[in-house]
Design a protein around this motif. Structure first.
Motif, PDB file in Angstrom:
ATOM      1  N   LYS A 180      -4.210   6.350   4.579  1.00 13.31           N
ATOM      2  CA  LYS A 180      -4.178   7.451   5.548  1.00 13.31           C
ATOM      3  C   LYS A 180      -3.132   7.134   6.609  1.00 13.31           C
ATOM      4  CE  LYS A 180      -7.110  10.538   8.231  1.00 13.31           C
ATOM      5  NZ  LYS A 180      -8.479  10.911   8.613  1.00 13.31           N
ATOM      6  N   TYR A 181      -2.369   8.149   7.006  1.00 14.05           N
ATOM      7  CA  TYR A 181      -1.289   8.042   7.998  1.00 14.05           C
ATOM      8  C   TYR A 181      -0.039   7.381   7.404  1.00 14.05           C
ATOM      9  CZ  TYR A 181      -5.187   9.034  11.136  1.00 14.05           C
ATOM     10  OH  TYR A 181      -6.286   9.584  11.723  1.00 14.05           O
ATOM     11  N   PHE A 182      -0.208   6.187   6.796  1.00 14.48           N
ATOM     12  CA  PHE A 182       0.904   5.502   6.123  1.00 14.48           C
ATOM     13  C   PHE A 182       0.324   4.439   5.207  1.00 14.48           C
ATOM     14  CE2 PHE A 182       0.293   3.622  10.347  1.00 14.48           C
ATOM     15  CZ  PHE A 182      -0.047   2.303  10.004  1.00 14.48           C
ATOM     16  N   CYS A 183       1.146   3.945   4.286  1.00 20.65           N
ATOM     17  CA  CYS A 183       0.718   2.855   3.410  1.00 20.65           C
ATOM     18  C   CYS A 183       1.177   1.539   4.020  1.00 20.65           C
ATOM     19  CB  CYS A 183       1.304   3.026   2.007  1.00 20.65           C
ATOM     20  SG  CYS A 183       0.850   1.652   0.896  1.00 20.65           S
ATOM     21  N   ASP A 207       1.081  -1.335   2.659  1.00 18.95           N
ATOM     22  CA  ASP A 207       1.685  -2.204   1.648  1.00 18.95           C
ATOM     23  C   ASP A 207       3.124  -1.803   1.337  1.00 18.95           C
ATOM     24  OD1 ASP A 207      -0.474  -4.009   1.061  1.00 18.95           O
ATOM     25  OD2 ASP A 207      -1.491  -2.350   0.053  1.00 18.95           O
ATOM     26  N   CYS A 208       3.365  -0.497   1.273  1.00 14.89           N
ATOM     27  CA  CYS A 208       4.696   0.017   0.906  1.00 14.89           C
ATOM     28  C   CYS A 208       5.474   0.534   2.108  1.00 14.89           C
ATOM     29  CB  CYS A 208       4.547   1.131  -0.132  1.00 14.89           C
ATOM     30  SG  CYS A 208       3.565   0.654  -1.565  1.00 14.89           S
ATOM     31  N   TYR A 209       4.810   0.649   3.257  1.00  9.61           N
ATOM     32  CA  TYR A 209       5.434   1.110   4.506  1.00  9.61           C
ATOM     33  C   TYR A 209       5.930   2.549   4.388  1.00  9.61           C
ATOM     34  CZ  TYR A 209       5.641  -3.979   4.327  1.00  9.61           C
ATOM     35  OH  TYR A 209       5.324  -5.299   4.131  1.00  9.61           O
ATOM     36  N   VAL A 210       5.178   3.349   3.652  1.00  4.30           N
ATOM     37  CA  VAL A 210       5.539   4.756   3.441  1.00  4.30           C
ATOM     38  C   VAL A 210       4.740   5.628   4.405  1.00  4.30           C
ATOM     39  CG1 VAL A 210       5.507   6.685   1.815  1.00  4.30           C
ATOM     40  CG2 VAL A 210       6.066   4.368   1.016  1.00  4.30           C
ATOM     41  N   PRO A 211       5.403   6.432   5.241  1.00  2.00           N
ATOM     42  CA  PRO A 211       4.667   7.347   6.118  1.00  2.00           C
ATOM     43  C   PRO A 211       4.130   8.535   5.327  1.00  2.00           C
ATOM     44  CG  PRO A 211       7.025   7.673   6.378  1.00  2.00           C
ATOM     45  CD  PRO A 211       6.867   6.511   5.438  1.00  2.00           C
ATOM     46  N   PHE A 212       2.953   9.016   5.699  1.00  2.00           N
ATOM     47  CA  PHE A 212       2.359  10.167   5.030  1.00  2.00           C
ATOM     48  C   PHE A 212       2.631  11.433   5.836  1.00  2.00           C
ATOM     49  CE2 PHE A 212      -1.107   7.990   2.260  1.00  2.00           C
ATOM     50  CZ  PHE A 212      -0.120   7.223   1.663  1.00  2.00           C
ATOM     51  N   GLY A 213       2.468  12.567   5.179  1.00  2.00           N
ATOM     52  CA  GLY A 213       2.766  13.846   5.822  1.00  2.00           C
ATOM     53  C   GLY A 213       4.060  14.415   5.265  1.00  2.00           C
ATOM     54  N   GLU A 214       4.420  15.589   5.738  1.00  3.08           N
ATOM     55  CA  GLU A 214       5.652  16.230   5.284  1.00  3.08           C
ATOM     56  C   GLU A 214       6.864  15.356   5.593  1.00  3.08           C
ATOM     57  OE1 GLU A 214       6.063  19.042   3.566  1.00  3.08           O
ATOM     58  OE2 GLU A 214       3.878  19.198   3.417  1.00  3.08           O
ATOM     59  N   PRO A 215       7.813  15.253   4.650  1.00  4.81           N
ATOM     60  CA  PRO A 215       9.021  14.448   4.890  1.00  4.81           C
ATOM     61  C   PRO A 215       9.744  14.874   6.169  1.00  4.81           C
ATOM     62  CG  PRO A 215       8.918  15.158   2.597  1.00  4.81           C
ATOM     63  CD  PRO A 215       7.811  15.892   3.317  1.00  4.81           C
TER      64      PRO A 215
END
Length: 315
Positions: A77-80, A82-90
């Motif tokens: 939730k919010y971001f990963c 482990d992978c440092y990927v932000p969540f939500g619309e690009p």
């Protein structure tokens, strides 16, 4: 004659009852006034400076549900973390370019899901590297500094950083930090420190308000570095390093105020409702500190301490 006597006794009893009632009411009012006075005397950390930060809008974070990370396929939730990927619309999550590289030495027993240092990697992906101790790069001592308040540390505002290309932070609890500091690859680095600041971190730690969360230390370093290199001027260039941190802080404040719940982790942490919420972007349902303590949205236990702030000026 007897009737008059009984009537007089009844009158006296009624007066006694009324006096007792008045005394009880006065006692109750006195107690309420004392409680109000005690509440006013409580010292709360000043968070008014948060409203001066130049942050990207965070409203979209309140609408996020737990989702599958597109890279590791784990639910976050919010971001990963482990992978440092932000969540939500690009494009909604802010991105930063840092003036010098940032290395974070993370102690392996600390959960990444609870590390505020991860925020910097999500926001400044290309300029932040996270190393799991004892994996430590062999740093160039002429181009690298360690942010840590040692006996020989110089303040950022007084240091010659013209040749510095990288700054190292320790992301650990205080009682395990010395294990990293004793490593020869770390011990050889020149130490610098930031000015003293008070933490807004929501986890209990016994050392005091000057011991910061790692993301706070990272933010203050880059702010002071910018001021050092630009004649003392700063205009919010690195405020978004606190993008997630500020969101979680406000989320906790709002949740506990609305629910009139006791925040047992830190005394006097939740500010009185009359003070309002810092910022106006926190809306919708939330689970408060459970989500802030774990960026996946899972409920988890707390550490006994905050993560180490290598910038605490506790000489």
């Amino acid at each position: 004659m007897e009737n008059k006597k009984n009537k007089k006794n009844n009158n006296n009893k009624n007066q006694d009852d009324e006096t007792e009632s008045v005394d009880l009411n006065k006692l109750k009012l006195d107690d309420e006034e004392q409680e109000q006075e005690q509440e006013q005397k409580k010292e709360f950390i000043d968070d008014s400076w948060l409203s001066t930060l130049k942050l990207a809008p965070s409203d979209y974070l309140t609408e996020l549900d737990r989702a599958i990370c597109p890279q590791c396929k784990k639910k976050r939730k919010y971001f990963c973390y482990d992978c440092y990927v932000p969540f939500g619309e690009p494009g909604l999550a802010p991105k930063l370019k840092l003036p010098i590289k940032c290395d974070i030495l993370h102690y392996p027993t600390e959960l990444l899901s609870k590390s505020t240092a991860i925020h910097s990697k999500v926001i400044a992906f290309d300029d932040v590297s996270i190393h799991e101790f004892p994996e430590v790069p062999d740093y160039n001592v002429d181009e690298t500094v360690l942010l840590y308040p040692s006996a020989t540390s110089e303040f950022v505002r007084e240091s010659d950083l013209s040749n510095v290309k990288r700054v190292v932070f320790i992301d650990s609890q205080w009682h395990t930090a010395n294990r990293i500091l004793r490593d020869p690859r770390v011990k050889k680095l020149r130490c610098i420190k930031i000015d003293q600041h008070k933490t807004l971190f929501w986890r209990y730690q016994q050392h005091g308000d000057a011991y910061l969360a790692t993301i706070e230390a990272i933010y203050y370093f880059y702010r002071e570095l910018h001021m050092r290199l630009n004649g003392g001027n700063y205009d919010g260039q690195y405020d978004n390093l606190l993008f997630y941190y500020t969101f979680f802080y406000n989320l906790i404040q709002k949740t506990y105020k609305q629910g009139d719940r006791n925040f047992w982790r830190k005394q006097n942490y939740i500010k009185p409702a009359k003070d309002g919420i810092t910022g106006d972007s926190i809306t919708g349902d939330s689970t408060g500190d459970d989500e802030a303590n774990d960026s996946t949205g899972n409920t988890g236990g707390d550490s006994n301490n905050t993560y180490i702030s290598t910038a605490d000026t506790t000489d």
